[in-house]
Every structure is written in structure tokens, then in C-alpha cells.
Design a protein around this motif. Structure first.
Motif, short mmCIF file in Angstrom:
data_model
loop_
_atom_site.label_atom_id
_atom_site.label_comp_id
_atom_site.label_asym_id
_atom_site.label_seq_id
_atom_site.Cartn_x
_atom_site.Cartn_y
_atom_site.Cartn_z
N ARG A 271 0.83 -1.22 0.00
CA ARG A 271 0.00 0.00 0.00
C ARG A 271 0.86 1.26 0.00
O ARG A 271 0.54 2.24 -0.69
CB ARG A 271 -0.93 0.01 1.22
CG ARG A 271 -1.96 -1.10 1.25
CD ARG A 271 -2.84 -1.12 0.00
NE ARG A 271 -3.91 -2.09 0.08
CZ ARG A 271 -3.79 -3.39 -0.14
NH1 ARG A 271 -2.61 -3.91 -0.45
NH2 ARG A 271 -4.84 -4.19 -0.08
N ARG A 272 1.94 1.27 0.76
CA ARG A 272 2.81 2.45 0.78
C ARG A 272 3.50 2.65 -0.57
O ARG A 272 3.68 3.79 -1.03
CB ARG A 272 3.86 2.28 1.88
CG ARG A 272 3.32 2.39 3.30
CD ARG A 272 2.64 3.71 3.55
NE ARG A 272 2.18 3.85 4.94
CZ ARG A 272 1.45 4.86 5.38
NH1 ARG A 272 1.04 5.80 4.52
NH2 ARG A 272 1.06 4.93 6.64
N GLN A 275 0.86 4.01 -2.83
CA GLN A 275 0.59 5.41 -2.47
C GLN A 275 1.67 6.33 -3.05
O GLN A 275 1.38 7.41 -3.59
CB GLN A 275 0.54 5.56 -0.96
CG GLN A 275 0.32 6.99 -0.47
CD GLN A 275 0.51 7.13 1.02
OE1 GLN A 275 0.59 6.13 1.73
NE2 GLN A 275 0.58 8.37 1.50
N LYS A 276 2.92 5.89 -2.95
CA LYS A 276 4.03 6.70 -3.45
C LYS A 276 3.95 6.87 -4.97
O LYS A 276 4.14 7.97 -5.51
CB LYS A 276 5.34 6.03 -3.06
CG LYS A 276 6.57 6.86 -3.33
CD LYS A 276 7.81 6.15 -2.81
CE LYS A 276 9.06 7.00 -3.09
NZ LYS A 276 10.28 6.31 -2.59
N SER A 278 1.25 6.61 -6.80
CA SER A 278 0.07 7.44 -7.11
C SER A 278 0.35 8.92 -6.85
O SER A 278 -0.08 9.79 -7.62
CB SER A 278 -1.11 6.96 -6.27
OG SER A 278 -2.26 7.72 -6.57
N GLU A 279 1.09 9.22 -5.77
CA GLU A 279 1.45 10.62 -5.50
C GLU A 279 2.35 11.19 -6.58
O GLU A 279 2.19 12.36 -6.98
CB GLU A 279 2.13 10.71 -4.14
CG GLU A 279 1.19 10.54 -2.95
CD GLU A 279 1.93 10.53 -1.63
OE1 GLU A 279 3.19 10.48 -1.67
OE2 GLU A 279 1.28 10.56 -0.58
N LYS A 313 -7.29 8.28 -5.27
CA LYS A 313 -6.61 7.00 -5.24
C LYS A 313 -5.47 7.00 -4.22
O LYS A 313 -5.27 6.03 -3.47
CB LYS A 313 -6.06 6.68 -6.64
CG LYS A 313 -5.71 5.23 -6.87
CD LYS A 313 -5.38 4.99 -8.35
CE LYS A 313 -5.12 3.52 -8.58
NZ LYS A 313 -4.78 3.26 -10.01
N THR A 314 -4.75 8.13 -4.18
CA THR A 314 -3.66 8.25 -3.21
C THR A 314 -4.19 8.20 -1.78
O THR A 314 -3.60 7.55 -0.90
CB THR A 314 -2.90 9.57 -3.44
OG1 THR A 314 -2.40 9.61 -4.79
CG2 THR A 314 -1.73 9.70 -2.48
N ASP A 315 -5.30 8.90 -1.54
CA ASP A 315 -5.90 8.89 -0.21
C ASP A 315 -6.36 7.48 0.18
O ASP A 315 -6.24 7.07 1.34
CB ASP A 315 -7.09 9.85 -0.16
CG ASP A 315 -6.65 11.31 -0.28
OD1 ASP A 315 -5.46 11.58 0.00
OD2 ASP A 315 -7.48 12.15 -0.66
N PHE A 317 -5.06 4.56 -0.82
CA PHE A 317 -3.89 3.76 -0.47
C PHE A 317 -3.36 4.15 0.92
O PHE A 317 -2.91 3.29 1.69
CB PHE A 317 -2.79 3.92 -1.52
CG PHE A 317 -3.08 3.22 -2.84
CD1 PHE A 317 -3.63 1.95 -2.85
CD2 PHE A 317 -2.79 3.84 -4.05
CE1 PHE A 317 -3.89 1.31 -4.06
CE2 PHE A 317 -3.07 3.19 -5.25
CZ PHE A 317 -3.61 1.94 -5.26
N ARG A 318 -3.41 5.49 1.21
CA ARG A 318 -2.93 5.94 2.51
C ARG A 318 -3.80 5.39 3.64
O ARG A 318 -3.30 4.92 4.67
CB ARG A 318 -2.92 7.47 2.56
CG ARG A 318 -2.32 8.04 3.86
CD ARG A 318 -2.46 9.55 3.94
NE ARG A 318 -1.71 10.20 2.87
CZ ARG A 318 -2.26 10.80 1.81
NH1 ARG A 318 -3.60 10.82 1.69
NH2 ARG A 318 -1.52 11.37 0.90
#
Length: 360
Positions: A271-272, A275-276, A278-279, A313-315, A317-318
Motif C-alpha cells: 500500500r505504501r 501510495q508513493k 500514485s502521489e 486513489k492516493t488517499d 492507499f494511505r
């Protein structure tokens, strides 16, 4: 003067008489012996029947058997007359030299009787103290009774044996009374979940048929399993082999927690990383949108919508990573508490008598 019909009848009678004479003559010839045809064959009425043949054959066979028996008896008697034993030889005696002693006259026989029998060589026996078995044949040491003061120290096989032992002692009982009987017998209670089973009735289903059997569905009356079912479960555990190989219930729980913790940590890493990524993609879209933000076009609106989706999407995953991290903390706390409880039980177990002693 005879008529034609009478003449024909007279001639027919004459022919029949001639035919009978020829047949009688021919039959008489077949009864006689001629040099050409060999010995005369007796008529069918004179031939012996099958029963007569069998009787003659049986009589001949019986005579032959009697004759053979008589000859054997005569031979045996002649043999006895030619050889006279000192005494009737005992069974299973081996004579040195391969010959039996004979008595040629009375004096020699008397001397033979006075001769002492040879003594057999008997190997010296070792005293009881010196008799020692080799290391391979020594019996294994007796198993030491385990000290158990909580259900989590039981293995799956211990659970099967203890359950069956209790039911053999108590007989048929309702399933709802079993947990009370267990506490009275062993001095500790079941705590659920136990080996992953939520309650006693879920565990009861899995203890069949090795440990117990439901003898009456009405009221759920249970009894000890048969010897065959118990022996089969002990020799070849086919039901829940992973529980047999997992050790105690506490070790099984620790193994499950460690396995789940490993999966949670892997999910956090995934997930991290997502997230990275996606950011990074959202940042590229944001820079492009800021560059052409002043323009009012379809491309600008499309970039804005894409930026919103990537931020969402980023939110997501976070949030998932944070949930898994919270679960990781819970698992670590449970694992630490279970290990500490196991260590305390192991240290206190030395002062607690074995299960067999407590039940007396």
C-alpha cells in the motif's frame, strides 16, 4: 384252382419264411469262432455290466493292498528279528556315529547298560547382575507426565486423549455438561477460541470420531469413541493434520499470529508503494494542470478531473496502509502477550502436579 390273390399271399409267406431263416443263420454264424474273424464276441445279454466291472476291479485292488500290507509286515518282523535294541530308543535322540547300539549277546548288552551316558556340554550361565542388553535392545525410558495447568498447553493429540479418557470415566453425558466435568477432572477450564474453534460445539464436531461419538442427537449425548477409531486416529491422523503438527494450542496461536503479522506487513509495504507511485503520478498531472490552468479548454477540464481521481486513489492507499499499520500494532501486542503468558505458564508449571495426579 387257386386264385391270383391266394397265390400272391402264399408267395409272400414263403419269402418271409426264407428271410427269417437267413437272419437266424447269420446270427448263428456271428456266435461261432472263425480263423479269419478272431475270437467270438459274446452277445450283449452275456456281457458283464458296469457295476460288475467295478466290483471286480475293487476286489482286485483290495487283494493287492492286503498283499502289500502283508509283505510290509513280514519285512518289519524280519528286521526286528535281525536287530534287537537294548531298550526302546527315546524320541529325538541322536546317536554319535549315526548308528543305533545293538545287542549281539546278553553279556555285551549288560556291559552297555553299565556304561555311563556322555554328559552334554552346557554353556556357563551368566549371573543376573552381568546380564546386560545392548544399547539398541534397551527399552525406551518411560514417558514423563506433562504438567498442564491451562488448556493452551494441550496439543491436539492431548486434547483427543484427555477427552476420551474423561468420557470413558463418565460414560454417556450431555454435551453441555462436558465442560463442567472437564474442570472437575483436570482443574482448569477451556478458553475459546481453542485451535481456532469459536466455541465448544464447534470443537465437538472436530473431535469426532477419534475422541468421541454422538450417540443421541436429541440433547446431543456424547460418549467415548471406539477403540478402533481411536487407534486409527493415533496411528494415522487424517483429520486436521496441520493441528497435529502445530504443537500446543499456544504454539499454534503464536504461529497463526506470526503468519498473519507477516501478511499484514506485506500489505503495508504494497500500500505504501502504491501510495508513493500514485502521489508521483498525481504531481505530474498537477504540474501540467497548473501550467495550462488559465486556459479554458476541454484538455484543462480533463486534467483537472484526472488530478481529482489520482488524489482520491492516493488517499485510498494511505487509508488502507494506516489500517494495516493499526492491525500490525494489535497483532504485535497479542503476540507479545501470548508469549509472555506462555513463559509464565512454563515457569509456573514446574510447581504444578501433572494432570494425572490432579484428577485423583
Amino acid at each position: 384252382m387257386l386264385s391270383i390273390e391266394e397265390r400272391e399271399a402264399q408267395w409272400r409267406r414263403h419269402l418271409e419264411a426264407q428271410t427269417r431263416e437267413y437272419e437266424t443263420f447269420d446270427r448263428n454264424l456271428s456266435d461261432k469262432v472263425s480263423l479269419d474273424r478272431g475270437p467270438a464276441v459274446p452277445h450283449a445279454s452275456v456281457l458283464p455290466s458296469d457295476e460288475t466291472k467295478l466290483a471286480v476291479k475293487a476286489e482286485k485292488k483290495e487283494k493287492k493292498e492286503k498283499k502289500d500290507k502283508k509283505e510290509k509286515k513280514e519285512k518289519k518282523e524280519k528286521k526286528k528279528e535281525s536287530k534287537t535294541f537294548l531298550m526302546e530308543p527315546p524320541s529325538r535322540v541322536t546317536y554319535i556315529g549315526g548308528k543305533q547300539p545293538l545287542a549281539e549277546d546278553s553279556d555285551e548288552a549288560f556291559e552297555e547298560e553299565e556304561k555311563p551316558l556322555p554328559q552334554l556340554m552346557v554353556p556357563p550361565q551368566m549371573p543376573e547382575e552381568e546380564k546386560t542388553l545392548p544399547e539398541e535392545e534397551k527399552p525406551p525410558p518411560a514417558p514423563v507426565a506433562k504438567s498442564i495447568n491451562r488448556c493452551k498447553d494441550l496439543t491436539w493429540m492431548d486434547t483427543i486423549k484427555a477427552t476420551r479418557s474423561l468420557l470413558l470415566k463418565c460414560g454417556r453425558i450431555p454435551a453441555q455438561e462436558f465442560l463442567e466435568k472437564w474442570v472437575d477432572e483436570y482443574g482448569y477450564a477451556f478458553s475459546f477460541p481453542f485451535f481456532g474453534f469459536a466455541d465448544w460445539y464447534a470443537l465437538l464436531q472436530q473431535l469426532q470420531p477419534g475422541a468421541l461419538a454422538v450417540v443421541s442427537k436429541q440433547g446431543t449425548v456424547i460418549a467415548a469413541s471406539s477403540d478402533t477409531a481411536f487407534a486409527k486416529e493415533c496411528a494415522n491422523p487424517t483429520k486436521w493434520p496441520e493441528l497435529h503438527a502445530s504443537g500446543t494450542a499456544s504454539e499454534w496461536l503464536i504461529g497463526c499470529l506470526e503468519k498473519e503479522l507477516k501478511a499484514v506487513r506485506q500489505s503495508i509495504t504494497e500500500r505504501r508503494r502504491a501510495q508513493k507511485d500514485s502521489e508521483a503520478q498525481a504531481e505530474k498531472v498537477r504540474q501540467e494542470y497548473q501550467r495550462i490552468q488559465s486556459q479554458k479548454s476541454a484538455h484543462t477540464r480533463s486534467l483537472k478531473a484526472d488530478l481529482v481521481k489520482r488524489d482520491q486513489k492516493t488517499d485510498k492507499f494511505r487509508q488502507e496502509a494506516e489500517e494495516f499499520e493499526a492491525k500490525e500494532k494489535t497483532l504485535l501486542a497479542s503476540l507479545s502477550a501470548e508469549r509472555k503468558e506462555t513463559e509464565l505458564a512454563a515457569s509456573a508449571g514446574a510447581a504444578v502436579p501433572p494432570v494425572a495426579t490432579r484428577s485423583q
